[in-house]
Motif scaffolding. Structure first.
Motif, mmCIF file in Angstrom:
data_model
loop_
_atom_site.group_PDB
_atom_site.id
_atom_site.type_symbol
_atom_site.label_atom_id
_atom_site.label_comp_id
_atom_site.label_asym_id
_atom_site.label_seq_id
_atom_site.Cartn_x
_atom_site.Cartn_y
_atom_site.Cartn_z
ATOM 1 N N ALA A 74 47.840 50.143 38.307
ATOM 2 C CA ALA A 74 46.847 49.834 37.639
ATOM 3 C C ALA A 74 47.048 48.104 36.718
ATOM 4 C CB ALA A 74 47.672 50.315 35.657
ATOM 5 N N LEU A 75 48.097 47.633 37.453
ATOM 6 C CA LEU A 75 47.199 45.829 36.733
ATOM 7 C C LEU A 75 46.683 46.123 37.823
ATOM 8 C CD1 LEU A 75 50.921 44.431 35.625
ATOM 9 C CD2 LEU A 75 48.692 45.149 33.869
ATOM 10 N N SER A 76 46.597 45.871 39.200
ATOM 11 C CA SER A 76 46.355 45.362 40.581
ATOM 12 C C SER A 76 45.043 45.575 40.734
ATOM 13 C CB SER A 76 46.683 45.737 41.725
ATOM 14 O OG SER A 76 46.866 46.778 41.743
ATOM 15 N N GLY A 77 45.328 46.795 40.073
ATOM 16 C CA GLY A 77 43.389 47.806 39.625
ATOM 17 C C GLY A 77 42.543 47.169 38.505
ATOM 18 N N ALA A 78 43.047 46.482 37.609
ATOM 19 C CA ALA A 78 42.837 45.820 36.651
ATOM 20 C C ALA A 78 42.298 44.248 36.796
ATOM 21 C CB ALA A 78 43.276 45.669 35.372
ATOM 22 N N ALA A 79 42.884 43.049 37.622
ATOM 23 C CA ALA A 79 43.561 42.216 37.968
ATOM 24 C C ALA A 79 42.187 42.309 38.807
ATOM 25 C CB ALA A 79 44.378 41.294 38.954
ATOM 26 N N LEU A 80 41.391 43.324 40.065
ATOM 27 C CA LEU A 80 40.877 42.872 40.633
ATOM 28 C C LEU A 80 38.956 43.333 39.673
ATOM 29 C CD1 LEU A 80 39.581 43.342 43.783
ATOM 30 C CD2 LEU A 80 39.375 45.887 43.482
ATOM 31 N N GLN A 81 39.104 44.375 38.912
ATOM 32 C CA GLN A 81 38.280 44.511 37.846
ATOM 33 C C GLN A 81 37.412 43.453 37.537
ATOM 34 O OE1 GLN A 81 38.407 47.301 35.294
ATOM 35 N NE2 GLN A 81 36.814 46.958 33.827
ATOM 36 N N TYR A 82 38.729 42.572 37.111
ATOM 37 C CA TYR A 82 37.999 41.386 36.005
ATOM 38 C C TYR A 82 37.802 40.060 37.054
ATOM 39 C CZ TYR A 82 38.686 43.242 31.264
ATOM 40 O OH TYR A 82 38.042 44.269 30.864
ATOM 41 N N ASP A 83 38.266 40.578 37.609
ATOM 42 C CA ASP A 83 38.436 39.378 39.118
ATOM 43 C C ASP A 83 36.489 39.452 40.288
ATOM 44 O OD1 ASP A 83 40.159 37.489 39.071
ATOM 45 O OD2 ASP A 83 41.234 38.404 40.002
ATOM 46 N N ASP A 138 50.535 36.307 37.596
ATOM 47 C CA ASP A 138 51.662 36.795 37.710
ATOM 48 C C ASP A 138 52.230 38.224 38.081
ATOM 49 O OD1 ASP A 138 50.957 37.085 35.685
ATOM 50 O OD2 ASP A 138 52.484 36.007 34.516
ATOM 51 N N LEU A 139 50.913 39.200 37.615
ATOM 52 C CA LEU A 139 51.937 40.986 37.528
ATOM 53 C C LEU A 139 51.271 41.614 37.968
ATOM 54 C CD1 LEU A 139 53.265 40.434 33.534
ATOM 55 C CD2 LEU A 139 54.355 40.407 35.698
ATOM 56 N N GLY A 140 50.673 41.292 39.408
ATOM 57 C CA GLY A 140 49.622 42.235 39.460
ATOM 58 C C GLY A 140 50.294 42.828 41.017
ATOM 59 N N GLU A 141 51.639 43.685 40.549
ATOM 60 C CA GLU A 141 51.685 44.906 42.107
ATOM 61 C C GLU A 141 51.688 45.658 41.920
ATOM 62 O OE1 GLU A 141 55.396 42.872 39.317
ATOM 63 O OE2 GLU A 141 53.924 42.038 39.935
ATOM 64 N N SER A 142 52.186 46.349 40.252
ATOM 65 C CA SER A 142 51.491 47.775 39.887
ATOM 66 C C SER A 142 50.539 48.123 40.156
ATOM 67 C CB SER A 142 52.054 48.139 37.917
ATOM 68 O OG SER A 142 50.906 47.462 38.125
ATOM 69 N N LEU A 182 53.849 54.450 31.980
ATOM 70 C CA LEU A 182 54.337 53.404 31.617
ATOM 71 C C LEU A 182 55.653 53.075 32.783
ATOM 72 C CD1 LEU A 182 54.654 53.020 27.823
ATOM 73 C CD2 LEU A 182 53.069 52.042 29.893
ATOM 74 N N ILE A 183 55.842 54.692 32.974
ATOM 75 C CA ILE A 183 57.356 54.746 33.915
ATOM 76 C C ILE A 183 57.475 54.316 34.864
ATOM 77 C CG2 ILE A 183 59.526 55.945 35.037
ATOM 78 C CD1 ILE A 183 59.588 56.764 32.812
ATOM 79 N N ARG A 184 55.966 55.042 35.985
ATOM 80 C CA ARG A 184 55.002 54.752 37.315
ATOM 81 C C ARG A 184 54.865 53.260 37.560
ATOM 82 N NH1 ARG A 184 52.612 58.412 36.856
ATOM 83 N NH2 ARG A 184 50.741 57.506 36.036
ATOM 84 N N GLU A 185 54.592 52.777 36.247
ATOM 85 C CA GLU A 185 53.729 51.228 36.178
ATOM 86 C C GLU A 185 55.018 50.003 36.249
ATOM 87 O OE1 GLU A 185 50.748 50.048 37.519
ATOM 88 O OE2 GLU A 185 50.176 52.268 36.832
ATOM 89 N N LEU A 186 56.532 50.401 36.019
ATOM 90 C CA LEU A 186 57.787 49.461 35.643
ATOM 91 C C LEU A 186 58.205 49.513 36.961
ATOM 92 C CD1 LEU A 186 56.428 48.584 32.756
ATOM 93 C CD2 LEU A 186 58.553 49.497 31.663
ATOM 94 N N TRP A 187 58.428 50.582 37.524
ATOM 95 C CA TRP A 187 58.894 50.457 38.607
ATOM 96 C C TRP A 187 58.229 51.767 39.638
ATOM 97 C CZ3 TRP A 187 61.071 52.140 33.218
ATOM 98 C CH2 TRP A 187 61.499 51.122 33.069
ATOM 99 N N GLY A 188 57.211 52.134 40.016
ATOM 100 C CA GLY A 188 56.368 53.067 41.218
ATOM 101 C C GLY A 188 57.022 54.441 41.325
ATOM 102 N N ASP A 189 56.879 54.813 42.160
ATOM 103 C CA ASP A 189 56.799 56.160 42.299
ATOM 104 C C ASP A 189 58.494 56.543 42.641
ATOM 105 O OD1 ASP A 189 54.291 56.207 42.736
ATOM 106 O OD2 ASP A 189 54.173 56.662 44.996
ATOM 107 N N ARG A 190 59.550 55.743 42.852
ATOM 108 C CA ARG A 190 60.654 56.395 42.938
ATOM 109 C C ARG A 190 61.584 56.211 41.236
ATOM 110 N NH1 ARG A 190 61.914 56.046 48.628
ATOM 111 N NH2 ARG A 190 60.956 57.613 49.709
ATOM 112 N N PRO A 191 61.106 55.978 39.861
ATOM 113 C CA PRO A 191 62.318 54.949 38.937
ATOM 114 C C PRO A 191 63.372 55.922 38.631
ATOM 115 C CG PRO A 191 60.744 56.850 38.525
ATOM 116 C CD PRO A 191 60.574 56.911 39.919
#
Length: 279
Positions: free
Chosen positions: A169-178, A163-167, A65-74
């Motif tokens: 996991a979210l970008s991967g899920a977006a691609l999957q469902y599109d 509106d939330l595709g930058e992380s 969750l930290i990686r998804e919210l703040w990336g590789d440098r939290p």
């Protein structure tokens, strides 16, 4: 099925309360209660909720969750901040009478779990409707399968989580469902072609080709619809345009699906003229 979902039998659950609740990912993230969107304006909270919803009922570690919210440098305060966000999200769910009735946010080692009731999450309903449609088509119930695919396709309001595709996991899920949505659309078109709806499909497929100018699949289906509508000449024009675009923009020749559509139209057209000459 409309975009605002009640808990419906199509998703496997009977409606047991007059309230209508929908959690939506197939488009911008939305929380809807009784046909009214409940705003969750803080971006980090929206990211947290969406990340938990793309894997409903699964336990996600605090590290993930930290990686998804703040990336590789939290920041050094990321763990403490995550706990604050989880607390705020839980209070949001309780305030809107969602926690415990429609979804439950739990602390589960090594992180957190969002348990979601059946039938309120649009991605779950989409998957189930597509599975039902595939089973109906396999059983030969093509009219029912087309209807079920339409219901699944109607759940999409735009690009998934646009509106939330930058992380990651979210970008991967977006691609999957599109991609899954496009596959379901092509399968529904194929069913409608088999049901003889070629005249109705010409306009829709023309729009889809214009919106997806390098999609050989949509062009192939447009050629078939045009040919069956007595417009073989237009089908050949569509093929020529697509071939030119593929060569000019990608440097490739048409693929198997488009070539087969071209050969089908060409063979039927040749056979038609031969029959007329013989007559």
């Amino acid at each position: 099925m409309t975009a605002t979902m009640e808990v419906q039998p199509a998703c496997g659950v009977q409606d047991i309360t007059p309230r209508r609740v929908a959690l939506r990912l197939l488009g911008p993230l939305e929380i809807v209660v009784d046909s009214v969107e409940v705003p969750l304006p803080q971006r980090k909270l929206r990211q947290l909720l969406a990340t938990l919803l793309i894997r409903p009922n699964a336990t996600l570690s605090t590290e993930a969750l930290i990686r998804e919210l703040w990336g590789d440098r939290p920041p050094a305060t990321a763990l403490a901040a995550l706990r604050v966000y989880v607390s705020q999200l839980r209070k949001f769910l309780i305030r809107h009478d969602l926690d415990g009735r429609w979804c439950t946010l739990r602390t589960r080692a090594p992180g957190y779990q969002l348990q979601v009731n059946d039938g309120i999450l649009d991605t779950v309903c989409f998957d189930r409707l597509c599975a039902l449609a595939a089973d109906s088509a396999e059983a030969g119930h093509e009219e029912l399968a087309s209807k079920q695919y339409r219901e699944a396709l109607d759940l999409r309001r735009g690009p998934t989580l646009e509106d939330l595709g930058e992380s990651t996991a979210l970008s991967g899920a977006a691609l999957q469902y599109d991609e899954a949505w496009m596959t379901a659309l092509k399968r529904r078109v194929d069913l409608d072609l088999r049901l003889g709806r070629h005249l109705e499909l010409v306009g829709e497929l023309s729009r889809l080709v214009a919106e997806n100018p390098l999609s050989e699949g949509f062009c192939a289906r447009l050629m078939v619809a045009l040919h069956r509508s007595g417009r073989s000449g237009d089908a050949f024009v569509a093929y020529r345009r697509m071939r030119e675009q593929l060569v000019e923009e990608l440097g490739i020749d048409p693929g198997l699906e488009l070539r087969m559509a071209h050969q089908t139209v060409l063979a039927d057209d040749t056979a038609f003229h031969l029959r007329r000459a013989s007559a």
